[in-house]
Every structure is written in structure tokens, then in C-alpha cells.
Motif scaffolding. Structure first.
Motif, PDB file in Angstrom:
ATOM      1  N   VAL A 156       9.849   8.283   4.449  1.00  0.00           N
ATOM      2  CA  VAL A 156      10.164   9.108   5.625  1.00  0.00           C
ATOM      3  C   VAL A 156      11.298   8.480   6.433  1.00  0.00           C
ATOM      4  CG1 VAL A 156       9.251   9.992   7.805  1.00  0.00           C
ATOM      5  CG2 VAL A 156       7.838  10.083   5.743  1.00  0.00           C
ATOM      6  N   GLU A 157      11.201   7.151   6.696  1.00  0.00           N
ATOM      7  CA  GLU A 157      12.230   6.478   7.498  1.00  0.00           C
ATOM      8  C   GLU A 157      13.585   6.487   6.789  1.00  0.00           C
ATOM      9  OE1 GLU A 157      14.133   4.368  10.496  1.00  0.00           O
ATOM     10  OE2 GLU A 157      12.263   5.517  10.453  1.00  0.00           O
ATOM     11  N   THR A 158      13.568   6.344   5.441  1.00  0.00           N
ATOM     12  CA  THR A 158      14.837   6.398   4.696  1.00  0.00           C
ATOM     13  C   THR A 158      15.497   7.755   4.850  1.00  0.00           C
ATOM     14  OG1 THR A 158      13.999   4.776   3.110  1.00  0.00           O
ATOM     15  CG2 THR A 158      15.887   6.121   2.430  1.00  0.00           C
ATOM     16  N   GLY A 159      14.689   8.822   4.786  1.00  0.00           N
ATOM     17  CA  GLY A 159      15.246  10.156   5.003  1.00  0.00           C
ATOM     18  C   GLY A 159      15.877  10.291   6.374  1.00  0.00           C
ATOM     19  N   GLU A 197       7.310  -6.738   8.584  1.00  0.00           N
ATOM     20  CA  GLU A 197       8.708  -6.455   8.285  1.00  0.00           C
ATOM     21  C   GLU A 197       8.845  -6.243   6.774  1.00  0.00           C
ATOM     22  OE1 GLU A 197      11.367  -9.389   9.675  1.00  0.00           O
ATOM     23  OE2 GLU A 197      10.789  -9.193  11.791  1.00  0.00           O
ATOM     24  N   ILE A 198       9.510  -5.195   6.384  1.00  0.00           N
ATOM     25  CA  ILE A 198       9.713  -4.873   4.970  1.00  0.00           C
ATOM     26  C   ILE A 198      11.200  -4.661   4.742  1.00  0.00           C
ATOM     27  CG2 ILE A 198       9.154  -3.313   3.082  1.00  0.00           C
ATOM     28  CD1 ILE A 198       6.597  -2.576   4.567  1.00  0.00           C
ATOM     29  N   ARG A 199      11.777  -5.372   3.778  1.00  0.00           N
ATOM     30  CA  ARG A 199      13.182  -5.187   3.425  1.00  0.00           C
ATOM     31  C   ARG A 199      13.256  -4.466   2.084  1.00  0.00           C
ATOM     32  NH1 ARG A 199      16.443  -8.184   6.923  1.00  0.00           N
ATOM     33  NH2 ARG A 199      18.062  -6.885   5.998  1.00  0.00           N
ATOM     34  N   ILE A 200      14.164  -3.526   1.998  1.00  0.00           N
ATOM     35  CA  ILE A 200      14.302  -2.752   0.770  1.00  0.00           C
ATOM     36  C   ILE A 200      15.764  -2.387   0.599  1.00  0.00           C
ATOM     37  CG2 ILE A 200      13.926  -0.468   1.795  1.00  0.00           C
ATOM     38  CD1 ILE A 200      12.235   0.188  -0.692  1.00  0.00           C
ATOM     39  N   THR A 201      16.180  -2.183  -0.633  1.00  0.00           N
ATOM     40  CA  THR A 201      17.548  -1.760  -0.943  1.00  0.00           C
ATOM     41  C   THR A 201      17.497  -0.486  -1.775  1.00  0.00           C
ATOM     42  OG1 THR A 201      17.599  -3.129  -2.933  1.00  0.00           O
ATOM     43  CG2 THR A 201      18.385  -4.137  -0.863  1.00  0.00           C
ATOM     44  N   ALA A 202      18.665   0.064  -2.050  1.00  0.00           N
ATOM     45  CA  ALA A 202      18.740   1.293  -2.844  1.00  0.00           C
ATOM     46  C   ALA A 202      19.978   1.250  -3.720  1.00  0.00           C
ATOM     47  CB  ALA A 202      18.770   2.530  -1.940  1.00  0.00           C
ATOM     48  N   TYR A 234       9.671  -1.445   9.418  1.00  0.00           N
ATOM     49  CA  TYR A 234       8.456  -1.988  10.019  1.00  0.00           C
ATOM     50  C   TYR A 234       7.274  -1.076   9.688  1.00  0.00           C
ATOM     51  CZ  TYR A 234      11.587  -4.936  12.739  1.00  0.00           C
ATOM     52  OH  TYR A 234      12.527  -5.833  13.131  1.00  0.00           O
ATOM     53  N   PHE A 235       6.158  -1.693   9.292  1.00  0.00           N
ATOM     54  CA  PHE A 235       4.935  -0.923   9.046  1.00  0.00           C
ATOM     55  C   PHE A 235       3.743  -1.810   9.363  1.00  0.00           C
ATOM     56  CE2 PHE A 235       1.370   0.432   6.393  1.00  0.00           C
ATOM     57  CZ  PHE A 235       1.284   1.758   6.770  1.00  0.00           C
ATOM     58  N   ALA A 236       2.895  -1.333  10.258  1.00  0.00           N
ATOM     59  CA  ALA A 236       1.660  -2.032  10.632  1.00  0.00           C
ATOM     60  C   ALA A 236       1.952  -3.468  11.052  1.00  0.00           C
ATOM     61  CB  ALA A 236       0.653  -1.997   9.475  1.00  0.00           C
ATOM     62  N   GLY A 237       3.044  -3.660  11.815  1.00  0.00           N
ATOM     63  CA  GLY A 237       3.381  -4.983  12.302  1.00  0.00           C
ATOM     64  C   GLY A 237       4.056  -5.877  11.285  1.00  0.00           C
ATOM     65  N   GLY A 282       0.812  -1.201   0.000  1.00  0.00           N
ATOM     66  CA  GLY A 282       0.000   0.000   0.000  1.00  0.00           C
ATOM     67  C   GLY A 282       0.856   1.266   0.000  1.00  0.00           C
ATOM     68  N   HIS A 283       0.255   2.369  -0.456  1.00  0.00           N
ATOM     69  CA  HIS A 283       0.992   3.632  -0.547  1.00  0.00           C
ATOM     70  C   HIS A 283       1.350   4.187   0.813  1.00  0.00           C
ATOM     71  CE1 HIS A 283       0.842   4.259  -4.907  1.00  0.00           C
ATOM     72  NE2 HIS A 283      -0.350   3.672  -4.872  1.00  0.00           N
ATOM     73  N   ASP A 284       0.552   3.875   1.852  1.00  0.00           N
ATOM     74  CA  ASP A 284       0.922   4.343   3.193  1.00  0.00           C
ATOM     75  C   ASP A 284       2.246   3.731   3.628  1.00  0.00           C
ATOM     76  OD1 ASP A 284      -1.298   5.909   3.345  1.00  0.00           O
ATOM     77  OD2 ASP A 284      -2.491   4.478   4.509  1.00  0.00           O
ATOM     78  N   ALA A 285       2.436   2.446   3.305  1.00  0.00           N
ATOM     79  CA  ALA A 285       3.712   1.805   3.624  1.00  0.00           C
ATOM     80  C   ALA A 285       4.844   2.458   2.842  1.00  0.00           C
ATOM     81  CB  ALA A 285       3.642   0.314   3.330  1.00  0.00           C
TER      82      ALA A 285
END
Length: 475
Positions: free
Chosen positions: A372-375, A430-435, A425-428, A363-366
Motif C-alpha cells: 500500500v505504501e509503495t503505491g 523499520e523495514i528497508r526494501i528495494t525494487a 515503518y510497520f508496528a514500530g 508477516g503478511h500484514d507487513a
């Protein structure tokens, strides 16, 4: 024989007394401050101990310890023996334990308690302590003493190696005696302060009464003169400068008695003029007050509007980072500084990998939460003189003044590791992402440097993402 003591001397003596009592009060304050400093020192030692012990424990070794039957495993026995040895080495430590965070619940893994109250693996810790929960991601110490079924403690927490936000080591230091002594000192300080204030008030009251007695008599006599009784005379002595005031009042009374009839008409006329003037002044004051209120309101409204416009023009509304316009202006300033001083600077363009997949899946909220957290994570790594801005969409740009290409690569790699190795973490969930990162040093042409960084970014994408690429010198 009357001793003449000046008013100045009396005031001086009273000030000396007040200063003495203020000094006593200040002493009490600094004493309490010293106690507070001792408490802060205790917290610092607790945090340092938690940090050191956390580096001796590895979450990968403890992941299979989840229930009471796992106490027979050699890993459990070895770690329990290690914690108990550390506890015996430091008499200030009451308990050492390892906890796990799972599905927003906290469970014991290992508890160094050697009594029947020992918490076995899998026991739920049902006290909701915000400080404890933050200890799964960073070293932290309780701001105040907490109490649970094992007693009252000041606790410190730190994530262990490979914890991934799920494991921490906790240290409890018994705080019963510390809290009792701290409370006793506070009570003692409060009593001392109250006694000092009370004594200062009593002494000031006595001095004030002695000083005000002739003044009250003079005021009373002036009131009598105002009522038309001019023949009375004051018959008191203070043996200081107030005697001259009493003499002047007596002379004034005699003079007024002689001139009462001739001045009555003038006094009546002056009273009438005074009343008329007061009416005009009050009206004018009311008019000016109304105008001033309107002007103040208008100025306040303009200031609010100006601040809102300024924020909208410079700050990205989602990430609260600088927007593209601000970093473009700072790039122009760095170009000008480079032309004057020949100081290097480096550009880094960052793009989150597979960000559309995050939006589609969670979802877009995630997605907004990750931006925001990356910033926040990137700001925690760069220096104060560096600039971080949202370049557009899921892209960010960093401007590193006084930094060559090698320095830019180092910063980009730190940011890459921070993003890739730390779970979101979002809404309980776990999300992993790279850049991916494109790095370019300014070479005399800003547009060319920007295009080079962008080209390096897309090269990083084509090479498999989650990497840092430095722009070629020819670019």
C-alpha cells in the motif's frame, strides 16, 4: 392633506435598509477573513523558514549528541551557536531546536533557549503533538496555537538532511499577542454582526407591523363574512393600493348579503362535493406515495449494487490502485492514439525485491502495508495523466503517455530512489526494501513492448536488483 405612498415604495425603502445592514455584515465578514489571511501568511513564512534552516543542518553530525554530557562536544557548541545566531537575526522567532524520534518518543538534541529553562540533550518532550511527529518526515506547520511549559506558540517543523525520519528542526513563534488580537477582533466582529441583525430585525418588525395592520383588519372582516355577518363595513384608509382591497371587501359583503339565501343550497352542495373529492384525492395520494417509496428504494439499492460492481471491476482491493483490467484497457487506448497521432508512450514494470523474505520475516500484514505504501509513493511521483496499477502480486505497472524511453528511465529512477532511500515503518519496526524496474517504449506491437519490459525487469533482477534496465531495441 393625505400623501399617497404606494406599497411598492414602502417595500423599496425597507429593502434599502436591509441592504445597508447586509453590507455592514458583509464588511465584518471580510474583515475577519483578512485577519485569517494574515494568520495564513504567518504560517507560510514559518514553514519556509523551517525548510531553509533544515537544509543547513546534517543529522550525521548530530547523531552522537544524546545526553547532557554531550554538551561539551564541538559539534554541539557549533550547532547551538548557529541556531542562536539565526534566532537573533529574526525577532519573530522565540526558539529554535533540534529533536530526535526514537522508540516513539521525542527527545531534545539542541535548544537555542538562552535561559535556565533550556532543554538539554536527552530531555524527553512528553507533549504528544501529531503535527510535530509528522515533521520528522515532511515540512509542516501547526494548524493552531499550542501551549506547553515554555509558553504559547505557533510552530513549524522540517526534517533535516540525512534525518531518515528521526531528526527535525523546530521553530516556535510567540503567539500570545497574536491570539489576543485575533480573539478581540472575533469578539468585535460578533458584536457588530449581532447589533446589525438586531437593528435590522427591529426595523423590519416596525415596517411589517405598519404594513400588516390594514391586512389584519381585512382578514378579520373576511372571517366575519365567513361566519355570516355580512352587514358590517370597514371604515379605514391607508392611502395606498390597499384602499382598493378594502373597497372590494365592502362591496363583496353587500353582494353576499343580498344573495345569501339563494346561494346557500349551492354552497352546501359544493361543500359536500369538495369533501368527497378531498377524500378521493387523499386516498389516491397515499397510493401514489407508497408506490413512489418502493420505486425509490429499489433505485437506491440498484445504484449501490452498481457502484460496488464498478469498484470491484476496476480497483485493487488492497492497494486501492487500478487493477490489471483497467491498465490493459488504457494500454489499448494509447495504442489507438499512437496509430492516429504517432505519440510515444512508455511502459514500466516494477517488482519489489525479496518481497517473500519480508512476508516470512515480518508477516503478511507487513507485506500488505508495504504494498500500500509503495503505491502511495509511486503515485506521488507520476503525473496526473499517467496510470499506475497493480499488475499482480508484488508487481506494479506504470503507463506514461507522451513519454519516450528517456523520460521513462527518468521516472523509473525517481521511483527507485524514493523506494530505496526512504524507510518503511510497520508496528514500530523499520523495514528497508528495494525494487527492480523494466522500461520499454511502445514500438508498434503492445505484446512485444510488454514482453520487452518484463524481460528488462528480470535482467535488472539478474544484475543484482535495485536498478532500472531499459529494454533493448531488438526486444
Amino acid at each position: 392633506m393625505n400623501i399617497r405612498i404606494s406599497v411598492r415604495t414602502k417595500l423599496f425603502l425597507s429593502h434599502i435598509l436591509i441592504v445597508v445592514f447586509i453590507a455592514g455584515t458583509a464588511g465584518t465578514y471580510f474583515y475577519l477573513s483578512a485577519v485569517e489571511s494574515l494568520m495564513n501568511g504567518l504560517k507560510e513564512r514559518l514553514q519556509a523558514s523551517a525548510g531553509l534552516i533544515s537544509q543547513t543542518l546534517d543529522a550525521e553530525v548530530l547523531r552522537h549528541i544524546r545526553a547532557e554530557e554531550d554538551t561539551v562536544s564541538p559539534e554541539y557548541a557549533a550547532t547551538l551557536d548557529q541556531l542562536r545566531t539565526l534566532k537573533r537575526m529574526n525577532p519573530d522567532i522565540a526558539f529554535l531546536y533540534v529533536m530526535r524520534l526514537e522508540a516513539e518518543k521525542v527527545f531534545f538534541i539542541i535548544d537555542s533557549d538562552e535561559t535556565n529553562a533550556q532543554a538539554l540533550p536527552g530531555k524527553n518532550y512528553d507533549h504528544d503533538l501529531p503535527t510535530l511527529r509528522r515533521g520528522f518526515t515532511s515540512m509542516i506547520v501547526d494548524d493552531e496555537i499550542s501551549t506547553d511549559e515554555w509558553g504559547s506558540f505557533l510552530s513549524g517543523y522540517a526534517p533535516i538532511k540525512n534525518a531518515k525520519g528521526q531528526y527535525l528542526v523546530g521553530i516556535d513563534m510567540r503567539a500570545d499577542q497574536v491570539r489576543e488580537k485575533y480573539s478581540a477582533l472575533r469578539i468585535s466582529g460578533a458584536v457588530s454582526l449581532f447589533a446589525a441583525i438586531l437593528l435590522a430585525f427591529i426595523l423590519a418588525r416596525i415596517l411589517a407591523n405598519r404594513f400588516m395592520m390594514p391586512i389584519r383588519v381585512s382578514i378579520s372582516r373576511c372571517s366575519s363574512i365567513a361566519e355570516g355577518r355580512y352587514d358590517e363595513q370597514l371604515d379605514i384608509q391607508t392611502n395606498d393600493e390597499l384602499d382598493r382591497l378594502i373597497e372590494a371587501i365592502n362591496k363583496m359583503s353587500s353582494s353576499l348579503s343580498l344573495s345569501q339565501r339563494t346561494t346557500q343550497a349551492a354552497v352546501n352542495s359544493l361543500h359536500q362535493a369538495k369533501n368527497e373529492l378531498e377524500i378521493r384525492v387523499r386516498q389516491r395520494t397515499a397510493d401514489l406515495s407508497e408506490v413512489n417509496n418502493k420505486l425509490s428504494q429499489e433505485v437506491a439499492e440498484r445504484l449501490v449494487a452498481q457502484k460496488a460492481l464498478q469498484a470491484a471491476a476496476t480497483i485493487d482491493p488492497l492497494t486501492r490502485l487500478f487493477n490489471r483490467r483497467v491498465i490493459q484497457e488504457r494500454l489499448d487506448l494509447e495504442v489507438a492514439r499512437n496509430s492516429r497521432q504517432n505519440t510515444p508512450f512508455t511502459l514500466i514494470i516494477v517488482d519489489l525485491d525479496h518481497f517473500k523474505m519480508i512476508n516470512d520475516t515480518h508477516g503478511h500484514d507487513a507485506g500488505d502495508s508495504i504494498l500500500v505504501e509503495t503505491g502511495v509513493r509511486m503515485k506521488g511521483i507520476i503525473r496526473g495523466q499517467d496510470t499506475l496499477a497493480r499488475w499482480g502480486g508484488e508487481e506494479f505497472m506504470m503507463l506514461l503517455p507522451d513519454t519516450d524511453a528517456a523520460g521513462g528511465l527518468e521516472v523509473a529512477e525517481k521511483v527507485r530512489v524514493r523506494i530505496a532511500d526512504t524507510t518503511y515503518y510497520f508496528a514500530g519496526q523499520e523495514i528497508r526494501i528495494t525494487a527492480s524496474f523494466g522500461v520499454a517504449q511502445y514500438d508498434g506491437d503492445l505484446d512485444r513492448a510488454t514482453m520487452a519490459a518484463d524481460k528488462a525487469l528480470y535482467q535488472a533482477k539478474s544484475l543484482g536488483r535495485n536498478r532500472v534496465v531499459l529494454a533493448d531495441a531488438e526486444s
